[in-house]
Design a protein around this motif. Structure first.
Motif, PDB file in Angstrom:
ATOM      1  N   ASP A 145       6.589 -12.845   5.897  1.00  0.00           N
ATOM      2  CA  ASP A 145       6.395 -13.967   4.983  1.00  0.00           C
ATOM      3  C   ASP A 145       7.346 -13.924   3.799  1.00  0.00           C
ATOM      4  OD1 ASP A 145       4.407 -15.093   6.526  1.00  0.00           O
ATOM      5  OD2 ASP A 145       2.810 -13.980   5.511  1.00  0.00           O
ATOM      6  N   GLU A 146       8.211 -12.939   3.754  1.00  0.00           N
ATOM      7  CA  GLU A 146       9.211 -12.863   2.696  1.00  0.00           C
ATOM      8  C   GLU A 146      10.566 -12.560   3.324  1.00  0.00           C
ATOM      9  OE1 GLU A 146       9.472 -10.898  -1.682  1.00  0.00           O
ATOM     10  OE2 GLU A 146       9.467  -9.451  -0.036  1.00  0.00           O
ATOM     11  N   LEU A 147      11.586 -13.221   2.808  1.00  0.00           N
ATOM     12  CA  LEU A 147      12.954 -12.995   3.280  1.00  0.00           C
ATOM     13  C   LEU A 147      13.818 -12.596   2.098  1.00  0.00           C
ATOM     14  CD1 LEU A 147      15.021 -13.140   5.611  1.00  0.00           C
ATOM     15  CD2 LEU A 147      15.393 -15.543   5.007  1.00  0.00           C
ATOM     16  N   THR A 148      14.494 -11.457   2.227  1.00  0.00           N
ATOM     17  CA  THR A 148      15.402 -10.979   1.190  1.00  0.00           C
ATOM     18  C   THR A 148      16.816 -10.909   1.748  1.00  0.00           C
ATOM     19  OG1 THR A 148      15.129  -8.647   1.813  1.00  0.00           O
ATOM     20  CG2 THR A 148      13.559  -9.559   0.199  1.00  0.00           C
ATOM     21  N   TRP A 149      17.766 -10.775   0.841  1.00  0.00           N
ATOM     22  CA  TRP A 149      19.164 -10.664   1.255  1.00  0.00           C
ATOM     23  C   TRP A 149      19.378  -9.438   2.139  1.00  0.00           C
ATOM     24  CZ3 TRP A 149      23.601 -12.441   2.533  1.00  0.00           C
ATOM     25  CH2 TRP A 149      24.730 -11.622   2.567  1.00  0.00           C
ATOM     26  N   LYS A 150      18.755  -8.326   1.813  1.00  0.00           N
ATOM     27  CA  LYS A 150      18.953  -7.109   2.597  1.00  0.00           C
ATOM     28  C   LYS A 150      18.518  -7.314   4.044  1.00  0.00           C
ATOM     29  CE  LYS A 150      17.864  -2.156   2.684  1.00  0.00           C
ATOM     30  NZ  LYS A 150      17.147  -1.050   1.982  1.00  0.00           N
ATOM     31  N   ALA A 251      25.880 -18.531   4.681  1.00  0.00           N
ATOM     32  CA  ALA A 251      24.689 -18.956   5.429  1.00  0.00           C
ATOM     33  C   ALA A 251      23.425 -18.782   4.599  1.00  0.00           C
ATOM     34  CB  ALA A 251      24.596 -18.161   6.736  1.00  0.00           C
ATOM     35  N   TYR A 252      23.322 -17.663   3.869  1.00  0.00           N
ATOM     36  CA  TYR A 252      22.115 -17.399   3.077  1.00  0.00           C
ATOM     37  C   TYR A 252      21.995 -18.391   1.920  1.00  0.00           C
ATOM     38  CZ  TYR A 252      18.441 -14.308   1.182  1.00  0.00           C
ATOM     39  OH  TYR A 252      17.254 -13.777   0.750  1.00  0.00           O
ATOM     40  N   LEU A 253      23.117 -18.713   1.280  1.00  0.00           N
ATOM     41  CA  LEU A 253      23.081 -19.702   0.218  1.00  0.00           C
ATOM     42  C   LEU A 253      22.800 -21.095   0.780  1.00  0.00           C
ATOM     43  CD1 LEU A 253      26.017 -18.405  -1.994  1.00  0.00           C
ATOM     44  CD2 LEU A 253      23.606 -18.507  -2.641  1.00  0.00           C
ATOM     45  N   ALA A 254      23.266 -21.365   2.005  1.00  0.00           N
ATOM     46  CA  ALA A 254      22.937 -22.644   2.645  1.00  0.00           C
ATOM     47  C   ALA A 254      21.425 -22.753   2.858  1.00  0.00           C
ATOM     48  CB  ALA A 254      23.683 -22.778   3.975  1.00  0.00           C
ATOM     49  N   LEU A 255      20.795 -21.647   3.247  1.00  0.00           N
ATOM     50  CA  LEU A 255      19.342 -21.647   3.403  1.00  0.00           C
ATOM     51  C   LEU A 255      18.669 -21.950   2.065  1.00  0.00           C
ATOM     52  CD1 LEU A 255      16.985 -21.152   5.382  1.00  0.00           C
ATOM     53  CD2 LEU A 255      17.046 -18.740   4.699  1.00  0.00           C
ATOM     54  N   GLY A 256      19.204 -21.396   0.985  1.00  0.00           N
ATOM     55  CA  GLY A 256      18.668 -21.679  -0.338  1.00  0.00           C
ATOM     56  C   GLY A 256      18.800 -23.148  -0.715  1.00  0.00           C
ATOM     57  N   THR A 403      22.576 -11.949  -3.711  1.00  0.00           N
ATOM     58  CA  THR A 403      21.861 -10.683  -3.510  1.00  0.00           C
ATOM     59  C   THR A 403      20.446 -10.722  -4.077  1.00  0.00           C
ATOM     60  OG1 THR A 403      22.625  -9.654  -5.576  1.00  0.00           O
ATOM     61  CG2 THR A 403      24.062  -9.443  -3.645  1.00  0.00           C
ATOM     62  N   SER A 404      20.191 -11.575  -5.076  1.00  0.00           N
ATOM     63  CA  SER A 404      18.863 -11.659  -5.692  1.00  0.00           C
ATOM     64  C   SER A 404      18.031 -12.811  -5.152  1.00  0.00           C
ATOM     65  CB  SER A 404      19.004 -11.805  -7.217  1.00  0.00           C
ATOM     66  OG  SER A 404      19.679 -10.690  -7.765  1.00  0.00           O
ATOM     67  N   LEU A 405      18.584 -13.583  -4.241  1.00  0.00           N
ATOM     68  CA  LEU A 405      17.880 -14.731  -3.690  1.00  0.00           C
ATOM     69  C   LEU A 405      16.769 -14.265  -2.749  1.00  0.00           C
ATOM     70  CD1 LEU A 405      17.967 -17.847  -3.597  1.00  0.00           C
ATOM     71  CD2 LEU A 405      19.546 -17.660  -1.675  1.00  0.00           C
ATOM     72  N   ARG A 406      15.544 -14.757  -2.975  1.00  0.00           N
ATOM     73  CA  ARG A 406      14.403 -14.403  -2.138  1.00  0.00           C
ATOM     74  C   ARG A 406      13.650 -15.671  -1.735  1.00  0.00           C
ATOM     75  NH1 ARG A 406      10.416 -12.387  -4.346  1.00  0.00           N
ATOM     76  NH2 ARG A 406      10.978 -12.741  -6.541  1.00  0.00           N
ATOM     77  N   PHE A 407      13.004 -15.604  -0.562  1.00  0.00           N
ATOM     78  CA  PHE A 407      12.240 -16.733  -0.050  1.00  0.00           C
ATOM     79  C   PHE A 407      10.848 -16.265   0.363  1.00  0.00           C
ATOM     80  CE2 PHE A 407      16.690 -17.458   0.959  1.00  0.00           C
ATOM     81  CZ  PHE A 407      16.896 -18.779   0.569  1.00  0.00           C
TER      82      PHE A 407
END
Length: 416
Positions: A145-150, A251-256, A403-407
């Motif tokens: 239920d949580e997605l992190t950059w790592k 890709a990760y920033l696109a998700l954001g 790197t600090s973006l979390r979902f």
């Protein structure tokens, strides 16, 4: 003063990002500061390029779209992609790569890359392998239920190893570790010694996958592509990995962005072409190639009657050109449609995969991989759980800390 506008690029890491520097840069929005410096210089001196003298080097900083088009279009002619600083950086991990080669050898290595990557991009077998890798590596992320950059980055790197070298490379984290160490050395250009032992280990590990009786991924395309005598497929493959290095950031920033733009997210779920446009738009907003470098190969003449000698460095500051609000009406907002209606393609100053003869031949494969991975993740509803503001209510920041973006996630996936 003009050189100060380039400092944020150097601080964040021109080859591999320095996480602490990225966080600090985002907190200060240093790309916005750099853009203001270059804007001020353009106001005072006009749109022509600016000549900067740094210790041991003469550098021309581009400020106009017309000059950007000229330099990118005339690469392999009056300008070379094998810029001195770029060669010093990339030679730590990919000596013999096409991008840092000149002359006839450059042409032969470029042809090999285009043929092998084109064979992969056109092959249904490769598309299926890519989608399978994306689906299988995304599944563990979907059960949390949580997605992190790592977590995102680790899964994406497993996809990349499978895409480039085949499924047998999935768990070979050592090959990624070696590349990261050598790329970190490349951040220091010629100031860091070459670690030949690590590079030899990297090449040996890569060669084992290419030499398998039935290689997978793009390694299969390598086996099917004739190579000239001065073309080392192992060296070329290192640049394929390098092209993928920044892809997970975009890709990760696109998700954001999609998490903060419900209408675009709904369209991206249903249309993979649009999803690719979202990835491209993310890379326009926050270029993963922070600066495109060229060197002059001959004396070049510029408007105003002045000329530059061969060996002058040319800098295309990506974050400045991609967010030039005086030239691009959508500079600071998320507008994937520009990649579908021809607006972005018409702007040579927008070049997330470079342009002209040195345009990245792996562009379509990188976009395929990122879109396939995001398509799997979008089976859940992701919501921002960090302070980064990416919604439409205000202009998007010029600098973003991935790197600090979390979902956090809502709806569960529709299949196990």
């Amino acid at each position: 003063m003009s050189f100060l506008g380039l400092l944020p690029t150097l601080a964040q890491g021109p080859v591999i990002r320095r996480p602490l520097a990225v966080r600090l840069a985002a907190a200060l929005d240093t790309n916005a500061w750099g853009c203001r410096v270059l804007d001020g210089l353009r106001e005072r001196h006009g749109p022509g390029p600016l000549l900067v003298t740094v210790p041991g080097r003469t550098v021309l900083v581009l400020l106009s779209a017309d000059d950007a088009r000229r330099v990118l279009a005339e690469t392999d002619g009056s300008f070379t992609a094998a810029n001195r600083e770029k060669t010093a950086a990339l030679s730590h991990f990919e000596p013999g790569g096409a991008l840092i080669t000149r002359g006839a050898a450059r042409a032969a290595r470029r042809r090999f890359n285009e043929a092998a990557l084109g064979h992969g991009a056109a092959g249904p077998w490769f598309h299926e392998a890519c989608r399978t890798a994306a689906r299988e590596e995304a599944l563990p992320l979907l059960t949390r239920d949580e997605l992190t950059w790592k977590r995102f980055h680790g899964a994406y790197q497993r996809v990349v190893r499978r895409v480039v070298l085949g499924d047998t490379a999935r768990a070979d984290e050592r090959i990624t570790e070696l590349r990261d160490k050598l790329r970190g050395d490349g951040n220091w250009f010629m100031l860091h010694r070459k670690r030949h032992r690590l590079r030899a280990e990297l090449f040996d590990r890569t060669r084992r996958y290419l030499d398998l009786p039935e290689p997978g991924g793009l390694a299969r395309a390598v086996r099917a592509t004739p190579a000239a005598a001065d073309v080392d497929p192992v060296a070329q493959t290192q640049h394929w990995f390098f092209a993928f290095d920044a892809a997970p950031i975009g890709a990760y920033l696109a998700l954001g962005l999609l998490a903060c733009h419900p209408e675009q997210e709904a369209r991206a779920r249903a249309d993979e072409t649009y999803l690719r446009a979202c990835v491209l738009e993310s890379q326009r907003l926050w270029p993963t190639t922070l600066g495109i470098l060229r060197d002059t190969t001959t004396e070049t003449r510029w408007p105003g009657g002045w000329s530059l000698p061969a060996g002058t460095a040319i800098v295309f500051p990506s974050s400045y050109f991609h967010r030039d609000a005086r030239h691009i009406p959508y500079a600071d907002r998320f507008e994937p449609e520009v990649w579908l209606d021809g607006r972005a393609e018409a702007e040579w100053s927008i070049a997330p995969f470079s342009r002209g003869p040195a345009r990245c031949p792996g562009r379509d494969i990188v976009l395929l991989t990122s879109a396939a991975f995001l398509a799997e993740l979008l089976r859940r509803d992701w919501h921002m759980a960090s302070s980064l503001r990416l919604g439409p209510a205000r202009p998007l920041p010029r600098t973003a800390d991935h790197t600090s973006l979390r979902f956090t996630a809502g709806r569960r996936p529709d299949r196990p």
